[in-house]
Scaffold this motif. Structure first.
Motif, mmCIF file in Angstrom:
data_model
loop_
_atom_site.group_PDB
_atom_site.id
_atom_site.type_symbol
_atom_site.label_atom_id
_atom_site.label_comp_id
_atom_site.label_asym_id
_atom_site.label_seq_id
_atom_site.Cartn_x
_atom_site.Cartn_y
_atom_site.Cartn_z
ATOM 1 N N THR A 176 26.060 14.935 -11.047
ATOM 2 C CA THR A 176 25.761 15.438 -9.709
ATOM 3 C C THR A 176 24.599 14.601 -9.167
ATOM 4 O OG1 THR A 176 24.060 17.059 -10.337
ATOM 5 C CG2 THR A 176 26.391 17.772 -10.497
ATOM 6 N N ASP A 177 24.084 14.974 -8.003
ATOM 7 C CA ASP A 177 22.938 14.262 -7.440
ATOM 8 C C ASP A 177 21.663 14.506 -8.242
ATOM 9 O OD1 ASP A 177 24.502 13.234 -5.426
ATOM 10 O OD2 ASP A 177 23.924 14.761 -3.956
ATOM 11 N N TRP A 178 21.623 15.595 -9.049
ATOM 12 C CA TRP A 178 20.393 16.007 -9.711
ATOM 13 C C TRP A 178 20.451 15.961 -11.230
ATOM 14 C CZ3 TRP A 178 22.997 18.892 -6.037
ATOM 15 C CH2 TRP A 178 22.506 18.728 -4.735
ATOM 16 N N ARG A 227 7.483 22.799 -7.314
ATOM 17 C CA ARG A 227 7.451 24.248 -7.384
ATOM 18 C C ARG A 227 7.224 24.646 -8.819
ATOM 19 N NH1 ARG A 227 11.936 28.557 -5.238
ATOM 20 N NH2 ARG A 227 10.806 30.336 -6.008
ATOM 21 N N ASP A 228 6.600 25.774 -8.997
ATOM 22 C CA ASP A 228 6.412 26.324 -10.320
ATOM 23 C C ASP A 228 7.785 26.780 -10.830
ATOM 24 O OD1 ASP A 228 5.889 27.864 -12.557
ATOM 25 O OD2 ASP A 228 4.273 29.006 -11.628
ATOM 26 N N ASP A 239 17.383 18.793 -20.870
ATOM 27 C CA ASP A 239 16.109 18.643 -20.161
ATOM 28 C C ASP A 239 15.658 19.923 -19.466
ATOM 29 O OD1 ASP A 239 15.995 15.957 -20.846
ATOM 30 O OD2 ASP A 239 16.889 15.274 -18.960
ATOM 31 N N PHE A 240 16.372 21.015 -19.644
ATOM 32 C CA PHE A 240 16.100 22.244 -18.912
ATOM 33 C C PHE A 240 15.568 23.347 -19.830
ATOM 34 C CE2 PHE A 240 18.949 19.914 -16.261
ATOM 35 C CZ PHE A 240 18.665 20.293 -14.961
ATOM 36 N N SER A 270 14.149 22.689 -14.195
ATOM 37 C CA SER A 270 13.485 21.439 -14.538
ATOM 38 C C SER A 270 13.174 20.701 -13.246
ATOM 39 C CB SER A 270 14.385 20.588 -15.433
ATOM 40 O OG SER A 270 13.709 19.490 -15.945
ATOM 41 N N GLU A 271 11.921 20.315 -13.082
ATOM 42 C CA GLU A 271 11.456 19.616 -11.881
ATOM 43 C C GLU A 271 11.899 20.337 -10.611
ATOM 44 O OE1 GLU A 271 11.845 15.408 -11.899
ATOM 45 O OE2 GLU A 271 11.126 15.256 -13.961
#
Length: 131
Positions: free
Chosen positions: A6-8, A48-49, A75-76, A97-98
Motif C-alpha cells: 500500500t502507500d504506507w 501523533r502519539d 514494524d507495528f 507505527s509512525e
C-alpha cells in the motif's frame, strides 16, 4: 510468497491467497475460503502519539483495554484480542507505527479457528512500514 503493498505498508502473502481492495480496506482470503483477513489503514496527518491513537481507535470500537493484550507484528505495536461473534471466530489486532494505525481482523468459522492460525500469524509478522 508475493508482496502486497500500500502507500504506507507492505506484507508478504502466500501465492494462493486472494486479495481484494475497496476504498477503505484490503480483504485477503485463504485458498479454501475458510478465513478472511481484513486490513483497514487509518492515516494521521502529522506526528501523533501512537498509543493515544490506538486507545482512541479501540474506544471508538467499544473495545475495553482489559479485553486486549499487548502485541507486536512486524514494524507495528499494539493490542490483540480474540472472541466469538455470532457464527464467526474473530481475531483482532489494533496496531500503530509512525503515521499509520491499522485495524486488522481475521474471521472464520469457530470449528476452523485453529486451521490457519500459524499461517495468519506468519503473514501478519511480515507487516513493514514503507521507507
Amino acid at each position: 510468497m508475493r508482496e502486497l503493498e500500500t502507500d504506507w505498508w507492505f506484507l508478504s502473502l502466500p501465492e494462493d491467497w486472494q486479495v481484494d481492495q475497496d476504498d477503505d480496506s484490503i480483504v485477503i482470503t485463504d485458498p479454501d475460503e475458510v478465513g478472511v483477513i481484513t486490513l483497514t489503514s487509518l492515516i494521521t496527518d502529522g506526528e501523533r502519539d501512537i498509543e493515544a491513537g490506538l486507545k482512541d481507535l479501540m474506544a471508538s470500537l467499544g473495545v475495553e483495554s482489559s479485553q486486549v493484550e499487548s502485541t507486536m507484528l512486524g514494524d507495528f505495536d499494539g493490542y490483540y484480542q480474540e472472541f466469538q461473534d455470532g457464527d464467526d471466530w474473530v481475531r483482532e489486532w489494533y496496531l500503530g507505527s509512525e503515521h499509520c494505525l491499522l485495524l486488522v481482523s481475521y474471521d472464520c468459522d469457530p470449528d476452523n479457528k485453529m486451521m490457519d492460525r500459524e499461517l495468519v500469524d506468519d503473514i501478519l509478522d511480515t507487516l513493514s512500514l514503507k521507507a
